[in-house]
Design a protein around this motif. Structure first.
Motif, short mmCIF file in Angstrom:
data_model
loop_
_atom_site.label_atom_id
_atom_site.label_comp_id
_atom_site.label_asym_id
_atom_site.label_seq_id
_atom_site.Cartn_x
_atom_site.Cartn_y
_atom_site.Cartn_z
N GLN A 182 0.87 -1.29 -0.06
CA GLN A 182 -0.10 0.03 -0.12
C GLN A 182 0.98 1.18 -0.07
O GLN A 182 0.64 2.34 -0.79
CB GLN A 182 -0.95 0.14 1.28
CG GLN A 182 -1.71 1.18 1.31
CD GLN A 182 -2.78 1.08 2.59
OE1 GLN A 182 -2.69 0.13 3.27
NE2 GLN A 182 -3.33 2.14 2.88
N LYS A 185 2.46 1.51 -3.37
CA LYS A 185 1.57 1.89 -4.49
C LYS A 185 1.32 3.20 -4.30
O LYS A 185 0.67 4.08 -5.43
CB LYS A 185 0.51 0.87 -4.35
CG LYS A 185 0.73 -0.37 -5.08
CD LYS A 185 -0.53 -1.11 -4.68
CE LYS A 185 -1.93 -0.88 -5.51
NZ LYS A 185 -2.90 -1.66 -5.43
N SER A 186 1.04 3.59 -3.19
CA SER A 186 0.84 5.26 -3.14
C SER A 186 1.84 5.94 -3.64
O SER A 186 1.44 7.39 -4.30
CB SER A 186 0.55 5.53 -1.64
OG SER A 186 0.30 6.72 -1.29
N GLN A 187 2.90 5.89 -3.61
CA GLN A 187 3.98 6.51 -4.27
C GLN A 187 3.88 6.54 -5.62
O GLN A 187 3.96 7.58 -6.47
CB GLN A 187 5.58 6.25 -3.74
CG GLN A 187 5.61 6.58 -2.41
CD GLN A 187 5.39 7.76 -1.80
OE1 GLN A 187 5.80 8.92 -2.64
NE2 GLN A 187 4.76 8.12 -0.63
N LEU A 188 3.60 5.45 -6.08
CA LEU A 188 3.51 5.33 -7.91
C LEU A 188 2.36 6.17 -8.14
O LEU A 188 2.50 6.89 -9.28
CB LEU A 188 3.33 3.73 -8.23
CG LEU A 188 4.52 2.87 -8.06
CD1 LEU A 188 4.11 1.47 -8.22
CD2 LEU A 188 5.70 3.53 -8.92
N GLU A 189 1.18 6.17 -7.66
CA GLU A 189 -0.11 6.83 -7.77
C GLU A 189 0.13 8.35 -7.75
O GLU A 189 -0.57 9.05 -8.19
CB GLU A 189 -1.15 6.38 -6.88
CG GLU A 189 -1.66 5.00 -7.17
CD GLU A 189 -2.51 4.55 -5.99
OE1 GLU A 189 -2.69 5.34 -4.95
OE2 GLU A 189 -3.14 3.40 -6.21
N GLN A 190 1.05 8.69 -6.91
CA GLN A 190 1.53 10.33 -6.92
C GLN A 190 2.66 10.77 -8.16
O GLN A 190 3.21 11.69 -7.91
CB GLN A 190 2.16 10.51 -5.45
CG GLN A 190 1.09 10.36 -4.26
CD GLN A 190 1.65 10.55 -2.90
OE1 GLN A 190 2.27 11.56 -2.84
NE2 GLN A 190 1.53 9.74 -2.08
N GLY A 191 3.05 9.62 -9.00
CA GLY A 191 3.73 9.99 -9.84
C GLY A 191 5.39 9.85 -9.56
O GLY A 191 6.15 10.21 -10.15
N HIS A 192 5.81 9.15 -8.26
CA HIS A 192 6.96 8.99 -7.98
C HIS A 192 7.40 7.56 -8.52
O HIS A 192 7.31 6.54 -7.64
CB HIS A 192 7.11 8.92 -6.43
CG HIS A 192 6.69 10.41 -5.89
ND1 HIS A 192 5.92 10.54 -4.64
CD2 HIS A 192 6.71 11.67 -6.35
CE1 HIS A 192 5.97 11.63 -4.30
NE2 HIS A 192 6.18 12.65 -5.41
N TYR A 193 8.06 7.43 -9.58
CA TYR A 193 8.34 6.42 -10.28
C TYR A 193 9.85 5.84 -9.86
O TYR A 193 10.19 4.55 -10.36
CB TYR A 193 8.17 6.44 -11.78
CG TYR A 193 6.85 6.86 -12.28
CD1 TYR A 193 5.64 6.42 -11.66
CD2 TYR A 193 6.66 7.63 -13.29
CE1 TYR A 193 4.36 6.88 -11.94
CE2 TYR A 193 5.28 8.10 -13.60
CZ TYR A 193 4.55 7.75 -12.81
OH TYR A 193 3.09 8.00 -13.39
N ARG A 219 5.98 -2.35 -11.72
CA ARG A 219 5.27 -1.20 -12.29
C ARG A 219 6.12 -0.03 -12.42
O ARG A 219 5.85 0.93 -13.42
CB ARG A 219 4.47 -0.99 -11.11
CG ARG A 219 3.26 -2.06 -10.96
CD ARG A 219 2.13 -1.74 -10.08
NE ARG A 219 1.28 -2.94 -9.86
CZ ARG A 219 0.30 -2.91 -8.80
NH1 ARG A 219 0.08 -1.87 -8.17
NH2 ARG A 219 -0.36 -4.20 -8.43
N ARG A 223 6.94 2.55 -16.07
CA ARG A 223 6.65 3.78 -16.26
C ARG A 223 7.97 4.64 -16.21
O ARG A 223 8.10 5.83 -16.07
CB ARG A 223 6.03 4.44 -14.95
CG ARG A 223 4.41 3.78 -14.74
CD ARG A 223 3.91 3.90 -13.39
NE ARG A 223 2.59 3.50 -13.24
CZ ARG A 223 2.27 2.30 -13.30
NH1 ARG A 223 3.00 1.35 -13.63
NH2 ARG A 223 0.70 2.14 -13.11
#
Length: 266
Positions: A182, A185-193, A219, A223
């Motif tokens: 969680q 994934k939260s970081q990915l959703e914020q655009g932190h790849y 993931r 990106r």
């Protein structure tokens, strides 16, 4: 045969930690060294998680699993007994660590770890019960005759000069891995790849933890990003090497080295 230690737990993931602690205490009493104790702990974690996930489909609250430990001649013996449907995990093919990294599935490593971490393993169907027996050789010198909620608190995250750094600690097992997932994934959703996972305080990792790290790495790669790991303890490095994940991830001795390597890629 030495003294038999016995523990009965409910067939729930929340109980696995207690069983692991029980096995650690018994293995230490049998004078296994630190590395062997860790191997026993991880093998039991994988075996119990497998029973709860596949044998009971996470619906085993009313069922019990028995774990016993004893020494027999030159071996430390762990027996796991459950009353789920007949299932011999040794009949199922383990993943191939030599497979191309991009083609590997992150799951299915439980029985592979059990085989690698123990000296022998056997399965029996006794009446209406499954019995999995794990053997770990004793050192020659002593051979004998006859969870908390709140992923953000568990996995604090900092932003340092634009770098996202996650600091897991303790155990990455079936109870804590969903919270780590969680958080990542939260970081990915914020655009932190591009992420740094500083594992200096991680003492234990099970296949569930590896599964999360691989899934997030994939993931991030899709990106155009990456996941850097740092500060792994030797026992954790051994697990990564066992399945070839040391070739999948970029692993650094400490966080500073990881961040320096990232800066050179810009």
């Amino acid at each position: 045969m030495g003294e038999v230690r016995r523990l009965v737990i409910a067939a729930r993931l929340e109980e696995v930690r207690d069983a692991c602690d029980f096995v650690v205490e018994a293995a230490e009493a049998a004078q296994l060294d630190e590395r062997a104790v860790y191997h026993c702990q991880m093998a039991v974690d994988e075996a119990l998680t497998n029973v709860i996930e596949h044998g009971y489909a996470y619906q085993g609250d009313g069922s019990q699993i028995e774990v016993t430990c004893h020494t027999d001649l030159n071996r430390f013996v762990i027996t796991i007994t459950d009353n789920g449907p007949a299932f011999n995990p040794l009949e199922h093919e383990s993943p191939n660590p030599a497979q191309e990294l991009e083609e590997r599935e992150p799951g299915g490593w439980g029985i592979y770890f059990i085989r690698k971490l123990t000296d022998d393993v056997a399965y029996q169907r006794v009446g209406d019960k499954n019995r999995l027996i794990l053997y770990k050789n004793l050192p020659t010198a002593i051979q004998i005759g006859g969870p908390d909620e709140g992923g953000e608190d568990l996995f604090p995250t900092r932003m340092v000069n634009g770098d996202v750094i996650i600091y897991p600690a303790g155990r990455l097992d079936s109870n804590t891995s969903p919270m780590l997932e969680q958080t990542l994934k939260s970081q990915l959703e914020q655009g932190h790849y591009w992420m740094f996972v500083d594992m200096a305080a991680v003492e234990y990792i099970a296949s569930s933890g590896l599964k999360v790290l691989v899934a997030i790495w994939r993931r991030a790669q899709e990106r155009g990003g990456n996941v850097f790991l740092s500060g792994l303890q030797p026992r954790i490095v051994e697990i990564f090497e066992m399945v070839g994940f040391d070739m999948l991830f970029e692993i650094f001795p400490d966080l500073d080295a990881a961040r320096a390597a990232r800066s050179q890629q810009d």
